[in-house]
Structures are given as C-alpha cells and as structure tokens.
Design an enzyme around this catalytic site. Structure first.
Site, PDB file in Angstrom:
ATOM      1  N   GLN A  72       0.630  -1.135   0.061  1.00  0.00           N
ATOM      2  CA  GLN A  72       0.700  -0.387  -0.383  1.00  0.00           C
ATOM      3  C   GLN A  72       0.796   1.067  -0.103  1.00  0.00           C
ATOM      4  O   GLN A  72       0.256   2.054   0.604  1.00  0.00           O
ATOM      5  CB  GLN A  72      -1.013  -0.266   1.127  1.00  0.00           C
ATOM      6  CG  GLN A  72      -2.235  -0.676   1.054  1.00  0.00           C
ATOM      7  CD  GLN A  72      -2.967   0.076  -0.200  1.00  0.00           C
ATOM      8  OE1 GLN A  72      -3.279   0.923  -0.421  1.00  0.00           O
ATOM      9  NE2 GLN A  72      -4.262  -1.293  -0.721  1.00  0.00           N
ATOM     10  N   SER A  73       1.953   1.487  -0.573  1.00  0.00           N
ATOM     11  CA  SER A  73       3.300   2.143  -0.708  1.00  0.00           C
ATOM     12  C   SER A  73       2.756   3.700  -1.667  1.00  0.00           C
ATOM     13  O   SER A  73       1.772   3.593  -2.770  1.00  0.00           O
ATOM     14  CB  SER A  73       4.047   1.878  -1.428  1.00  0.00           C
ATOM     15  OG  SER A  73       4.915   2.681  -1.441  1.00  0.00           O
ATOM     16  N   ASN A  74       1.852   4.728  -0.765  1.00  0.00           N
ATOM     17  CA  ASN A  74       1.817   6.189  -1.409  1.00  0.00           C
ATOM     18  C   ASN A  74       3.101   6.077  -2.134  1.00  0.00           C
ATOM     19  O   ASN A  74       2.752   6.428  -3.275  1.00  0.00           O
ATOM     20  CB  ASN A  74       1.812   7.093  -0.063  1.00  0.00           C
ATOM     21  CG  ASN A  74       0.512   6.728   0.909  1.00  0.00           C
ATOM     22  OD1 ASN A  74      -0.938   6.725   0.233  1.00  0.00           O
ATOM     23  ND2 ASN A  74       1.184   6.238   3.101  1.00  0.00           N
ATOM     24  N   CYS A  76       5.013   4.482  -4.241  1.00  0.00           N
ATOM     25  CA  CYS A  76       5.151   3.843  -5.308  1.00  0.00           C
ATOM     26  C   CYS A  76       3.724   4.644  -6.547  1.00  0.00           C
ATOM     27  O   CYS A  76       4.031   4.707  -7.182  1.00  0.00           O
ATOM     28  CB  CYS A  76       4.704   2.815  -4.418  1.00  0.00           C
ATOM     29  SG  CYS A  76       5.867   1.238  -4.673  1.00  0.00           S
TER      30      CYS A  76
END
Ligand code: PLP
Length: 327
Positions: A72-74, A76
């Site tokens: 859930q990387s912001n 990325c």
C-alpha cells in the site's frame, strides 16, 4: 539550490491551517500544513521528493521509473502517477502477496498502468536493490533506460524537496505573522525529516524539528538521518555539523507494527475527523498525531507554543484491515 534540476508537479504552496478546537483542548496552537493536498493522484509528501528525482531521471534520458515499497505504498502510487503524467513507464517492486485485495494505492497503481513485481518480506528486506537492478537490466534488453528511486525517494536528491518545503514554511510564517517553534513530521524512510531538518539548520531557523517513527526504532532513524544529511550536502555543497543526539526522533508510537493499527488509534482518528473535519491516514500521520497529543499531555512540548504538524498524506492507505477497526 541553484542549478539543481526540478520538474514542477506538486500543487504548491500547500496551505497552513490552525486546528482551532484541538488547539483549545491541548492549550497549544496546533497548525497543520496540508501536504496531503499536493495533488489528487499525486497526494502526499512523496511528490515533493519526486520533483527532484524525476528531473534527474529525465535529464539522464531515462524512460522508466523503477521503485519499491509496501503493497500500500503511497510513494509507489505517486511514482506511478508521475510516470503516467510524463509519459514514462513505471515498474514497482511491492512487498506483499499477489493475491492481496486490489484496493487503495494498489488499485491506483494498476489503474495508472504500473508494472508490478510482488516480493516476499525477506526478499524486500535483503534483496530489493538487486531486484530493482535486475528489472533495470531486463528493461535495457527491451531498449529502455530505467532510473532507480530508492524506497520513499529517501536519498539525497529526493530529500531536496523538503528543504524546499522548509523554505516555503518560512515564507508562510512571514505572511501569517507567526513563528512555529516546533515542526512535527512522520518518519517512515527518513527523507522528509532530513530535508526539513537540513532546511531548518541551513536557514538558521530556531524551530525544533521532531520526527515520530512509525516503523523501526529511534536509533535506526538517527543513523539514517545522519547519512541522508551527508547525501544532501553532496547536492547543495554545504555540510551542516550535526551530532546523533541532535536528531529529535520520538519513539513509542509504532504500535502493533508498520501498517498495523490498534483500535485506540483508529478511534482517535475518527474523533479527530469529527472534531476538525480532518482525515489523517492510519499508517503514518495518524500514529504521529496520536503520538503528538500523548506527548503534549505528558509535557514533552511544554516549551513550545506554536506547533506545525505536516500532513504528509496517505488517504488511500485506509484499507480494509484498518477500516474494520472503526466501530
Ligand atoms: C512516506 C510517507 C511518510 C514518511 O515520509 P518519509 O520521507 O518516508 O520518512 C509520511 N506520511 C505518509 C503519508 C507517507 O506516505
């Protein structure tokens, strides 16, 4: 920062607002800088860093951005958005399972056309640099030129975005007729804190920059920040002398671990949403604000009057695991 390349992508300057009712309850002036409003697809702090990283990529004729993060990387998602916006390719190395539900940031990664490689927690921890190098080589065989951005865009060039943010804050102080004596920010990979810290020092500003870590521990981030301050100085040409114990990291609010929430955190965020019409995120800013309120109550901020909290974004991080904790 003359001569350093930058591509303007974020909606800047972001506004600063006073949280009136929270301030009244805590007996402090709590202000919030809305870096969650840097953009819609681009929302959050990472875009300030990407303005510098991507400029370097484009200057080197790269046509693919390669980066990594949690599922859930912001960071990325912001990278995927920038790549699409500039007509570049994006390749993401995500820590997580291919079968994970396609929601939040992962959903947008896919909508934005990013190519994704899922890796295990161990592969991510020990081999992500090699994995990204491998992707770069594969892309090269297909005639592309990749540019690798480390986790969170937390390197020297990425952190420049937050030196710039610090300068923006100093301008806003003048316009608003206020002096912030404490600046509070979340520490995830350290670049945001390092940029603010460097900007604070290089401008001889008297504020204390506090970081709340939401993963790892204080010692780890003190080392990370020292390293990043060195890397920053390679770009700016100016080193700042700093000792490890001058890096103000407040530990104790990681809770159940990275991206894992406790019911009391989610309840606090729900309370704050109703009190101020403000939605923080459960992974980063929520833990930091929870920690800040606790620390104010404990007296840690007794010497401070005007506190500026940086809202670094993260709205798409409200995944099912966190949402179910709201009663
Ligand atoms: C990445 C991130 C942070 C942490 O910033 P770092 O520069 O990685 O320390 C804080 N808040 C949000 C919402 C983020 O996505």
């Amino acid at each position: 920062m003359d001569g350093i390349k930058r591509i303007r992508l974020a909606n800047l300057p972001t506004k600063i607002e006073r949280l009136d009712r929270l301030s009244e309850q805590l007996g402090k002036n709590i202000y919030i800088k809305r870096d969650d409003q840097t953009g819609t697809e681009l929302t959050g702090n990472k875009i300030r860093k990407l303005e510098y990283c991507v400029a370097e990529a484009v200057a080197n004729n790269c046509d693919y951005l390669i980066t990594c993060g949690g599922i859930q990387s912001n960071h990325c998602r912001a990278t995927a958005a920038v790549a699409a916006k500039l007509g570049l390719g994006a390749y993401l190395v995500l820590r997580g399972n291919e079968d994970a539900s396609v929601e939040g940031n992962l959903f947008f990664d896919k909508m934005l056309g990013a190519e994704i490689k899922f890796v295990t927690a161990d592969e991510y921890k020990y081999q992500r640099a090699e994995i990204m190098e491998g992707i770069k080589e594969e892309l090269e065989k297909k005639g592309h030129k990749g540019y690798i951005i480390p986790e969170g865009a937390s390197n020297g060039v990425g952190s420049l975005g937050y030196i710039n943010a610090m300068e923006e804050i100093l301008e806003q102080e003048k316009e608003m007729g206020i002096k912030f004596d404490a600046i509070v920010v979340t520490v995830g990979s350290g670049g945001t804190y390092s940029g603010l810290y460097y900007g604070n020092r290089i401008n001889n500003n008297s504020a204390t920059v506090y970081g709340f870590n939401i993963t790892e521990a204080k010692e780890h981030f003190q080392e990370v920040v020292l390293k990043l301050l060195k890397e920053i100085s390679q770009y700016t040409g100016k080193e700042i002398p700093v000792a490890k114990d001058e890096i103000d990291i407040i530990d104790g609010y990681v809770g159940r671990g990275y991206a894992l929430s406790r019911p009391e955190e989610i309840e606090f965020l729900s309370y704050l949403a109703k009190l101020e019409g403000l939605i923080l995120d459960p992974v980063y800013t929520g833990k930091t604000m929870y920690g800040l309120v606790e620390e104010i109550k404990k007296g840690t901020f007794d010497k401070h009057e005007n506190i500026l909290f940086i809202h670094t974004g993260g709205i798409f991080g409200w995944a099912e695991d966190q949402r179910i904790l709201l009663r």
